[in-house]
Structure formats: structure tokens, C-alpha cells
Scaffold this motif. Sequence first.
Motif, PDB file in Angstrom:
ATOM      1  N   THR A   1      -8.252 -46.236  16.622  1.00  0.00           N
ATOM      2  CA  THR A   1      -8.921 -45.834  15.377  1.00  0.00           C
ATOM      3  C   THR A   1     -10.428 -45.794  15.580  1.00  0.00           C
ATOM      4  OG1 THR A   1      -7.145 -46.819  14.066  1.00  0.00           O
ATOM      5  CG2 THR A   1      -9.235 -46.418  12.937  1.00  0.00           C
ATOM      6  N   LEU A   2     -10.968 -46.801  16.252  1.00  0.00           N
ATOM      7  CA  LEU A   2     -12.409 -46.832  16.496  1.00  0.00           C
ATOM      8  C   LEU A   2     -12.846 -45.623  17.312  1.00  0.00           C
ATOM      9  CD1 LEU A   2     -15.193 -48.211  16.470  1.00  0.00           C
ATOM     10  CD2 LEU A   2     -14.464 -49.478  18.516  1.00  0.00           C
ATOM     11  N   GLY A   3     -12.149 -45.345  18.386  1.00  0.00           N
ATOM     12  CA  GLY A   3     -12.520 -44.212  19.230  1.00  0.00           C
ATOM     13  C   GLY A   3     -12.478 -42.885  18.485  1.00  0.00           C
TER      14      GLY A   3
ATOM     15  N   ILE B   1      -9.755 -50.231  25.783  1.00  0.00           N
ATOM     16  CA  ILE B   1     -11.176 -49.915  25.567  1.00  0.00           C
ATOM     17  C   ILE B   1     -11.533 -48.683  26.387  1.00  0.00           C
ATOM     18  CG2 ILE B   1     -13.504 -50.669  26.238  1.00  0.00           C
ATOM     19  CD1 ILE B   1     -12.863 -51.843  23.620  1.00  0.00           C
ATOM     20  N   SER B   2     -11.055 -48.647  27.617  1.00  0.00           N
ATOM     21  CA  SER B   2     -11.341 -47.519  28.504  1.00  0.00           C
ATOM     22  C   SER B   2     -10.735 -46.224  27.977  1.00  0.00           C
ATOM     23  CB  SER B   2     -10.806 -47.820  29.902  1.00  0.00           C
ATOM     24  OG  SER B   2     -11.016 -46.721  30.747  1.00  0.00           O
ATOM     25  N   SER B   3      -9.459 -46.249  27.624  1.00  0.00           N
ATOM     26  CA  SER B   3      -8.785 -45.011  27.225  1.00  0.00           C
ATOM     27  C   SER B   3      -9.048 -44.613  25.772  1.00  0.00           C
ATOM     28  CB  SER B   3      -7.275 -45.128  27.461  1.00  0.00           C
ATOM     29  OG  SER B   3      -6.717 -46.135  26.642  1.00  0.00           O
TER      30      SER B   3
ATOM     31  N   LEU C   1     -15.314 -41.083  23.944  1.00  0.00           N
ATOM     32  CA  LEU C   1     -16.764 -40.859  23.912  1.00  0.00           C
ATOM     33  C   LEU C   1     -17.229 -39.984  25.072  1.00  0.00           C
ATOM     34  CD1 LEU C   1     -18.059 -44.389  22.851  1.00  0.00           C
ATOM     35  CD2 LEU C   1     -17.904 -42.329  21.444  1.00  0.00           C
ATOM     36  N   ARG C   2     -16.664 -40.222  26.249  1.00  0.00           N
ATOM     37  CA  ARG C   2     -17.027 -39.383  27.399  1.00  0.00           C
ATOM     38  C   ARG C   2     -16.622 -37.932  27.179  1.00  0.00           C
ATOM     39  NH1 ARG C   2     -15.139 -43.618  30.078  1.00  0.00           N
ATOM     40  NH2 ARG C   2     -13.284 -42.535  30.815  1.00  0.00           N
TER      41      ARG C   2
ATOM     42  N   SER D   1     -22.562 -39.601  28.886  1.00  0.00           N
ATOM     43  CA  SER D   1     -23.554 -40.677  28.800  1.00  0.00           C
ATOM     44  C   SER D   1     -23.245 -41.684  27.693  1.00  0.00           C
ATOM     45  CB  SER D   1     -24.952 -40.092  28.589  1.00  0.00           C
ATOM     46  OG  SER D   1     -25.069 -39.543  27.290  1.00  0.00           O
ATOM     47  N   LEU D   2     -22.289 -41.373  26.813  1.00  0.00           N
ATOM     48  CA  LEU D   2     -21.960 -42.295  25.720  1.00  0.00           C
ATOM     49  C   LEU D   2     -21.085 -43.460  26.167  1.00  0.00           C
ATOM     50  CD1 LEU D   2     -21.311 -39.840  22.753  1.00  0.00           C
ATOM     51  CD2 LEU D   2     -23.397 -41.095  23.314  1.00  0.00           C
TER      52      LEU D   2
END
Length: 195
Positions: A61-63, A123-125, A131-132, A137-138
Motif C-alpha cells: 500500500t505504501l509503495g 521493502i525492496s519489491s 519508486l525506482r 534516484s528515489l
Amino acid sequence: YRGTAALSALVNHIASETSIDFVFYDSGPNIGPLNRVILLDCDGFIVPAACDSFSIRAFKTLGQTLSDWITDWSTARQLAPDNTYLLPGQPTLIGYLPQRFRVYRDDVASDYSKFLPRIDRHISSDVGAVLRGIDPSLAPLVFQSRLGLVKDFGRLAAAAQTEGVPIWDVGTGPERTVARATFKGIATKIIDRTK
């Protein structure tokens, strides 16, 4: 635009007048309008993560929400009248902090430790990769994004809040030492990643 940027304008003015280098917002875990304004204004953000399934589910949800906010704000910036004070709209993932877990023999207790690899992966996925997808750069350090581990300091956290002092200024000697070392290590990483 003025309403959206009001908090930013105030904080930037005060920081400039008083030579403040870092401003930290400790906001609630929600996707409401205050967090939207804070995240679109910040240079970087840190994700606190409890060692449980609820936090892991919340990363998706955050992503997605951050992606929507950044994309929508980019459009709003293009439509803004000239000379309008605007939020940057490019928050960078500084890292994340697994927190409030129990410790057994100076290590993360087994009930909590099983969540750490899942937190790393999600967190990575769910945040970093999203963001990437907008701008690399995010989320530049997504594979090294853990800033530290913040164990459950129990009554020390409540005592520190009640007394209005850092957590390492309450409690007994050994716990104070652990708290100071924990937060000093985190602060050092934050400074290094925001230079």
C-alpha cells in the motif's frame, strides 16, 4: 497550492532562520493528507517496520500510494501558475527500521527474526522497486536499506516520552548504553545517506 505547501513553507522558513540541518517528522502509519504533504516535501523518508505480517502487508500500500502521490504531484507541478511555491515531490527512500522486537541472548528473538528476511524482501519489491520505476534516484540503496535494528525498549520509551528526554537518559546503565549505541548508529547512517 498554498494550502498544500503551507507546512513546507513554515518549516523551511524556520529551518533557514535558525540554521537547522535536519527536520524529522514522526508521522502516524496512514496514507492521509498530512502524510502526503510531508512525504511530497521531504528529501528522504524512513519506513519503520514492526516485525509482523501487518507491516509487511502495508508496504505494498505504501509503495503504490507513494507512486500515485509522486505521479499526481508531478502533473500538478506542470499545471501550477508561475512563481508558485511548490513541494519538490521527489522523496527518496533512505531506509527502513525493524523495531519493537524482543531480544533473546543479545539477538532478535526467533518469533521476530523470521520476519526480517520478509521485511527486507518486501521493502525492496513493494516500495523500492515501485519508486525506482518512477525514478531510479528515489530508491538508490534499496538492497542495503536497513538502517539498524530497534529492539523493544519497553518502559524506557514511555519514561523518555513522559520526561521529554532521549531514551538513553532514562533507565539503568546497560539499557542506556544499548539505546545510545543503537540510535547513534542509525543517526550515522542517516547522515551518510543524506550527504
